[in-house]
Design an enzyme around this catalytic site. Structure first.
Site, PDB file in Angstrom:
ATOM      1  N   GLU A  96       1.453  -0.536  -5.111  1.00 40.78           N
ATOM      2  CA  GLU A  96       0.579   0.569  -5.490  1.00 40.78           C
ATOM      3  C   GLU A  96       1.461   1.809  -5.564  1.00 40.78           C
ATOM      4  O   GLU A  96       1.890   2.347  -4.541  1.00 40.78           O
ATOM      5  CB  GLU A  96      -0.515   0.775  -4.428  1.00 40.78           C
ATOM      6  CG  GLU A  96      -1.487   1.837  -4.834  1.00 40.78           C
ATOM      7  CD  GLU A  96      -2.090   2.629  -3.677  1.00 40.78           C
ATOM      8  OE1 GLU A  96      -3.107   3.292  -3.909  1.00 40.78           O
ATOM      9  OE2 GLU A  96      -1.553   2.597  -2.558  1.00 40.78           O
ATOM     10  N   ASP A 150       0.835  -1.197   0.000  1.00 40.01           N
ATOM     11  CA  ASP A 150       0.000   0.000   0.000  1.00 40.01           C
ATOM     12  C   ASP A 150       0.872   1.251   0.000  1.00 40.01           C
ATOM     13  O   ASP A 150       1.873   1.321   0.713  1.00 40.01           O
ATOM     14  CB  ASP A 150      -0.875  -0.016   1.270  1.00 40.01           C
ATOM     15  CG  ASP A 150      -1.857   1.139   1.296  1.00 40.01           C
ATOM     16  OD1 ASP A 150      -2.640   1.258   0.345  1.00 40.01           O
ATOM     17  OD2 ASP A 150      -1.818   1.936   2.262  1.00 40.01           O
TER      18      ASP A 150
END
Ligand code: NOJ
Length: 546
Positions: A244, A201
């Protein structure tokens, strides 16, 4: 090593949030036992890897991206025992599992942060503090409109802490060796429980040095990614890191390294240009979006997607380009757009439910370079609920049937309302119904995924764009080890006839990959003539004569 060992390069990833997938115990919240009951749906679709959104204990103020224990399962979703059973059950169906690794920040409720608020504690340096509020305190906010600063005052610490995201998500101090060691422990823990890797993330913020400039030994933030990789590979050789990182294309090589850093990156640049092309009904932005990102190293791979659980983030486009997308796909900007970045909508509503256009978009996703990532609900064309706040609009429960609460839960109080009005209501759009209809999106998607797996050269072959002399028709060829495939997509809402120059393949025959029964037009004098209906598409294998 055989390239076949690099399973991730050919993966078909299916992404889901346990909380909204399927509730087995009737408390209104999806759970691991419920998910296990649906594994055959995921395997049947043809997925090879499940990416789980955060399922850790959380106050749930950012859909679980506010973690308060990295070593446990949120009790609402099940137990660690359920998790291990789930991984085993997935494995038995040939499905790998990757999990979200959320270590840029924690919840402010995390015991680490609570301890860290005492400036004399050993934990204090686990977060990023400042005595003064930095002058640029309102720069770099991720949720403009919802956030006013990235430095918030903590009364107990009497200092300001950094948070790139919401104020309840303090950033961890990645320059602190104790934090790095803890992150490795977290990874080691889940690897032992059977996961095949992590979706990292907020990767660019995880490694950034905002507030940490003065820390010695942290000169090149990207170096940290190599440490990450080395650790992971020692613990489990076939595990992968999928980042990401919505960054400019020239930054991507820093993330891939020479194939010695992250295995995969989401191709945000392609995604945004693809939506511009869809909005304009013109291939040029798509061709640009393909050419802008660098070719990944031999061991790397892009993850190709249409939508995820966030807004459709369009930060890599210009203001004018964003406006074009808004006009086409989010005309009520007030209701349909968030964070000044993009639409908070799923694909089918953006296309006004036009089934041909929806299929064409997913056909592109499946045939463009990279490993496709499908988000739960996309396989049946689920819609969104704009009455829900921010990104929650695209996070409604999975629609299994036309029974109560779409078969998601027996409870009268689902964690989030199911969509029960408008063209995408669960009575219309659900798995049960589409399984009975041979022409449904679900059945098409299964066939298309099967075809994509049979022609995996689409994902990692050497590709080139083929000119079509038609603004709306995009064509490309992928080739590897003598195997060649071609795909042609009509982005426009009018029938189009094109002639492709396939002279390097003049001696080959064509086979229709999506509808093998269909007669594929032959290559004649090195050219292939194809007529496509509005939003039509075809995939061909270019076969050598036996
Ligand atoms: C990216 C996730 O996709 C998003 O949903 C989340 O809000 C932020 N990271 C913060 O963790």
């Amino acid at each position: 090593m055989s390239v076949r060992d690099r399973w991730y390069q050919d993966a078909i990833v299916y992404c889901l949030d346990v909380e909204t997938y399927h509730d087995a115990n009737g408390d209104g919240v999806g759970d691991f036992v419920g998910l296990m009951a649906k594994l055959d749906h995921i395997a049947g679709l043809g997925a090879t890897c499940i990416w789980l959104l955060p399922f850790y204990p959380t106050p749930n103020r950012d859909n679980g991206y506010d973690v308060c224990d990295h070593y446990a399962v949120d009790p609402r979703l099940g137990t660690l025992g359920d998790f291990v059973e789930f991984v085993r059950a997935a494995e038995a169906r040939g499905l790998r599992v990757i999990v979200d690794l959320v270590v840029n920040h924690t919840s402010d409720q995390h015991p680490w942060f609570q301890e860290a608020r005492d400036p004399d504690s050993d934990r204090h340096d686990w977060y990023v503090w400042s005595d003064e509020r930095p002058e640029d305190h309102d720069e770099g906010m991720i949720f403009p409109g919802e956030q006013e600063t990235v430095w918030t005052y903590d009364r107990k610490a009497k200092r300001y802490y950094l948070h790139r995201f919401y104020a309840h998500q303090p950033d961890l101090n990645i320059a602190n060796p104790a934090v790095r060691a803890e992150i490795e422990r977290v990874m080691g823990f889940w690897l032992r429980l059977g996961v095949s890797g992590f979706r990292i993330d907020a990767a660019p913020f995880l490694i950034e040095h905002k507030g940490l400039d003065e820390v010695p030994g942290t000169a090149d933030p990207y170096e940290y990614l190599r440490d990450f990789r080395t650790f992971l590979s020692w613990r489990r050789g076939d595990a992968v890191l999928l980042a990401e990182a919505n960054v400019d294309p020239e930054k991507a090589p820093h993330y891939f390294g020479d194939g010695d850093k992250l295995h995969m990156l989401f191709n945000f640049v392609l995604n945004q240009h693809l939506f511009l092309a869809l909005a304009r009904q013109a291939k040029a932005p798509l061709e640009r979006g393909l050419l802008l990102p660098p070719k990944p190293p031999e061991a790397g791979q892009w993850a190709t997607f249409l939508r995820n659980h966030d807004e459709l983030a369009l930060a890599r486009l210009t203001e004018a380009q964003r406006d074009e997308i808004a006009e086409a796909f989010a005309p009520d900007r007030e209701a349909m757009w968030v964070y000044n970045r993009g639409p908070r909508r799923r694909v089918p509503p953006m296309f006004d439910g036009d089934a041909a256009r929806v299929r064409m978009a997913y056909s592109l996703m499946l045939s463009l370079p990279g490993a496709p990532v499908i988000r739960y609900g996309e396989e049946i064309g689920m819609g969104d609920d704009l009455s829900l706040p921010e990104r929650t609009a695209v996070r409604t429960p999975m629609q299994w049937s036309d029974k109560k609460n779409a078969g998601f839960t027996a409870s009268d109080e689902p964690i989030r309302p199911v969509i029960d009005s408008g063209p995408f209501r669960y009575q219309n759009v659900n798995v049960d119904r589409q399984r009975r209809e041979p022409d449904s999106l679900l059945m098409w998607m299964e066939r298309a995924i099967r075809a994509r797996k049979e022609a995996d050269v689409f994902g990692r072959g050497d590709w080139h764009v083929v000119d079509t002399d038609h603004e709306a028709v995009f064509a490309h060829v992928c080739e590897r080890d003598g195997v060649a495939v071609a795909a042609v997509h009509n982005l426009g809402d009018e029938e189009a006839g094109v002639t492709l120059d396939l002279s390097p393949y003049a001696d080959r025959t064509t086979l229709d990959l999506l509808d093998p029964g269909d007669d594929a037009p032959p290559i004649e004098d090195g050219t292939l003539a194809v007529t496509l209906p509005r939003y039509g598409f075809r995939w061909f294998r270019l076969e050598r004569e036996r």
